[in-house]
Design an enzyme around this catalytic site. Structure first.
Site, PDB file in Angstrom:
ATOM      1  N   LYS A   1      -8.677   6.823   8.197  1.00  0.00           N
ATOM      2  CA  LYS A   1      -7.498   6.856   7.332  1.00  0.00           C
ATOM      3  C   LYS A   1      -6.480   7.777   8.006  1.00  0.00           C
ATOM      4  CE  LYS A   1      -6.310   8.729   2.745  1.00  0.00           C
ATOM      5  NZ  LYS A   1      -6.893   9.391   1.543  1.00  0.00           N
TER       6      LYS A   1
ATOM      7  N   GLU B   1       0.955  -1.210   3.572  1.00  0.00           N
ATOM      8  CA  GLU B   1      -0.004  -0.273   4.184  1.00  0.00           C
ATOM      9  C   GLU B   1      -1.384  -0.912   4.332  1.00  0.00           C
ATOM     10  OE1 GLU B   1      -2.106   2.403   1.820  1.00  0.00           O
ATOM     11  OE2 GLU B   1      -0.868   2.113   0.057  1.00  0.00           O
TER      12      GLU B   1
ATOM     13  N   LYS C   1      -0.868   7.980  -8.620  1.00  0.00           N
ATOM     14  CA  LYS C   1      -2.222   7.722  -9.084  1.00  0.00           C
ATOM     15  C   LYS C   1      -2.579   8.718 -10.170  1.00  0.00           C
ATOM     16  CE  LYS C   1      -3.914   5.877  -4.841  1.00  0.00           C
ATOM     17  NZ  LYS C   1      -3.131   6.801  -3.996  1.00  0.00           N
TER      18      LYS C   1
ATOM     19  N   ASP D   1      -4.311  20.859  -2.284  1.00  0.00           N
ATOM     20  CA  ASP D   1      -4.397  19.458  -1.894  1.00  0.00           C
ATOM     21  C   ASP D   1      -3.187  18.697  -2.445  1.00  0.00           C
ATOM     22  OD1 ASP D   1      -5.028  16.888  -1.203  1.00  0.00           O
ATOM     23  OD2 ASP D   1      -7.055  16.912  -2.060  1.00  0.00           O
TER      24      ASP D   1
ATOM     25  N   VAL E   1       0.580   5.690   2.911  1.00  0.00           N
ATOM     26  CA  VAL E   1       2.014   5.578   2.674  1.00  0.00           C
ATOM     27  C   VAL E   1       2.774   6.425   3.702  1.00  0.00           C
ATOM     28  CG1 VAL E   1       3.878   6.138   1.055  1.00  0.00           C
ATOM     29  CG2 VAL E   1       1.781   5.039   0.222  1.00  0.00           C
TER      30      VAL E   1
ATOM     31  N   SER F   1      -0.677  15.441  -1.290  1.00  0.00           N
ATOM     32  CA  SER F   1      -0.633  14.321  -0.347  1.00  0.00           C
ATOM     33  C   SER F   1       0.502  14.452   0.657  1.00  0.00           C
ATOM     34  CB  SER F   1      -0.472  13.013  -1.115  1.00  0.00           C
ATOM     35  OG  SER F   1      -0.327  11.937  -0.210  1.00  0.00           O
ATOM     36  N   ALA F   2       0.201  14.061   1.899  1.00  0.00           N
ATOM     37  CA  ALA F   2       1.230  14.004   2.943  1.00  0.00           C
ATOM     38  C   ALA F   2       2.302  12.975   2.612  1.00  0.00           C
ATOM     39  CB  ALA F   2       0.579  13.663   4.288  1.00  0.00           C
ATOM     40  N   ASP F   3       2.017  12.078   1.645  1.00  0.00           N
ATOM     41  CA  ASP F   3       3.016  11.065   1.272  1.00  0.00           C
ATOM     42  C   ASP F   3       4.325  11.712   0.824  1.00  0.00           C
ATOM     43  OD1 ASP F   3       1.005   9.209   1.693  1.00  0.00           O
ATOM     44  OD2 ASP F   3       0.756   8.681  -0.434  1.00  0.00           O
TER      45      ASP F   3
HETATM   46  N1  PSU Z   1      -2.367   2.830  -3.600  1.00  0.00           N
HETATM   47  C1  PSU Z   1      -3.501   2.226  -4.054  1.00  0.00           C
HETATM   48  N2  PSU Z   1      -4.679   2.530  -3.425  1.00  0.00           N
HETATM   49  C2  PSU Z   1      -4.737   3.381  -2.362  1.00  0.00           C
HETATM   50  C3  PSU Z   1      -3.542   4.006  -1.904  1.00  0.00           C
HETATM   51  C4  PSU Z   1      -2.379   3.685  -2.551  1.00  0.00           C
HETATM   52  O1  PSU Z   1      -3.464   1.460  -5.029  1.00  0.00           O
HETATM   53  O2  PSU Z   1      -5.822   3.620  -1.826  1.00  0.00           O
HETATM   54  C5  PSU Z   1      -3.597   4.976  -0.729  1.00  0.00           C
HETATM   55  C6  PSU Z   1      -2.249   5.064  -0.001  1.00  0.00           C
HETATM   56  O3  PSU Z   1      -2.497   4.818   1.372  1.00  0.00           O
HETATM   57  C7  PSU Z   1      -1.797   6.498  -0.213  1.00  0.00           C
HETATM   58  C8  PSU Z   1      -3.122   7.202  -0.231  1.00  0.00           C
HETATM   59  O4  PSU Z   1      -0.924   6.942   0.794  1.00  0.00           O
HETATM   60  O5  PSU Z   1      -3.886   6.342  -1.095  1.00  0.00           O
HETATM   61  C9  PSU Z   1      -3.042   8.632  -0.727  1.00  0.00           C
HETATM   62  O6  PSU Z   1      -4.113   9.347  -0.189  1.00  0.00           O
HETATM   63  P1  PSU Z   1      -4.115  10.965  -0.238  1.00  0.00           P
HETATM   64  O7  PSU Z   1      -4.197  11.292  -1.691  1.00  0.00           O
HETATM   65  O8  PSU Z   1      -5.328  11.391   0.538  1.00  0.00           O
HETATM   66  O9  PSU Z   1      -2.827  11.387   0.401  1.00  0.00           O
HETATM   67 MN    MN Z   2      -5.156  15.125   0.189  1.00  0.00          MN
END
Ligand code: PSU
Ligand code: MN
Length: 289
Positions: free
Chosen positions: A76, A15, A149, A128, A96, A130-132
């Protein structure tokens, strides 16, 4: 769409959000090189994913990647705003969710990241999530990650993965890791110790279901943190990143954590992402066998 013509060769999707919004700008080029290098060393082809002037690309050239890293601001892009970025002919870095959507179209079956997104703390009021997670549930891709995370509500995330029917298997671990924290009390569906066996399982599971799986690979021990040290750091980071919403939450918290830890979490993040890229390369090779 510009696609990588390597569907039958072992490829690993990488990514670009982690590069542009996950680490400080000066660290991005070297991280990109380390991730691609780890995939190559494992005997597979790195396919970095992004959107160049509206063109979704699986397998960015060095020049295209440099355009994304050098741009003043790059959107993003997750599953919900990808179409807008294409329509407006803008640049975009893929999370992702969009990395796997695009890479799957190109025939890639393995992706490596640092930590996938998940259910945020306080989700009951913010919703909230994630779309992942939805993307993994509908896309045939083996996603190699150091768990989710540790900014997130880990227990809720683990439950939602179960609800979505996403298999969560561990590589040489008995618990679902939490990014910088190696061990948790969260369970896995299975543990694998042999990359070849893991690759055979992953290939069969993707073919059987047409959906994704998660391969959890803990942060390398020399960079890992205790759960207590992490929680203390996160409380401080949240105090600094107030008033941030939506797509900006994850980048803002990561930036504060990296600053407050004096770079320790940044080194850990780079190390775990590289380790995931290496494992993904091995799994990709095993999957084409
Ligand atoms: N892994 C990391 N750092 C990041 C990400 C993943 O070590 O910044 C990113 C990936 O692109 C993941 C995104 O899809 O963080 C998740 O963001 P959100 O919580 O807004 O869905
Ligand atoms: Mn989000």
């Amino acid at each position: 769409m510009h696609l990588l013509n390597r569907a039958l060769r072992p490829a690993v999707a990488l990514e670009t959000t982690i590069l542009v919004h996950g680490v400080p700008r000066p660290d991005a080029p070297s991280l990109a090189e380390r991730l691609a290098g780890a995939v190559r060393e494992a005997g597979a082809f790195p396919a970095t994913v992004g959107v160049i002037a509206g063109r979704p690309t699986v397998g960015l050239t060095d020049d295209e990647l440099r355009q994304l890293l050098d741009a003043v601001h790059v959107e993003k892009v997750n599953a919900s705003n990808l179409g807008v970025v294409i329509h407006r002919r803008a640049h975009g870095v893929t999370t992702v969710s969009t990395t796997i959507e695009l890479a799957a179209l190109a025939g890639v079956r393995v992706m490596a990241t640092g930590g996938i997104g998940g259910v945020h703390r306080g989700f009951a009021s913010t919703l909230d999530i994630s779309a992942d997670l939805g993307a993994i549930a509908r896309t045939p891709m083996a996603v190699v990650t150091s768990g989710v995370k540790s900014l997130l509500d880990l227990r809720a995330t683990r439950e939602l993965l179960e609800t979505l029917g996403i298999p969560v298997v561990g590589y040489r671990t008995d618990s679902f890791p939490a990014f910088y924290v190696r061990d948790t009390d969260l369970t896995l569906d299975a543990r694998f110790d042999d990359p070849t066996d893991l690759g055979a399982y992953a290939a069969a599971e993707l073919a059987r279901t047409g959906r994704g799986i998660i391969i959890a690979n803990p942060c390398p021990a020399e960079h890992a943190m205790s759960a207590e040290a992490w929680e203390a750091l996160l409380v401080l980071a949240q105090g600094e990143a107030t008033g941030v919403r939506g797509r900006d939450v994850t980048p803002a918290l990561l930036a504060q954590v990296h600053r407050l830890s004096g770079g320790a979490t940044l080194r850990a993040n780079i190390s775990l992402a590289e380790s995931n890229a290496a494992l993904a390369g091995g799994v990709a090779r095993a999957m084409v066998r």
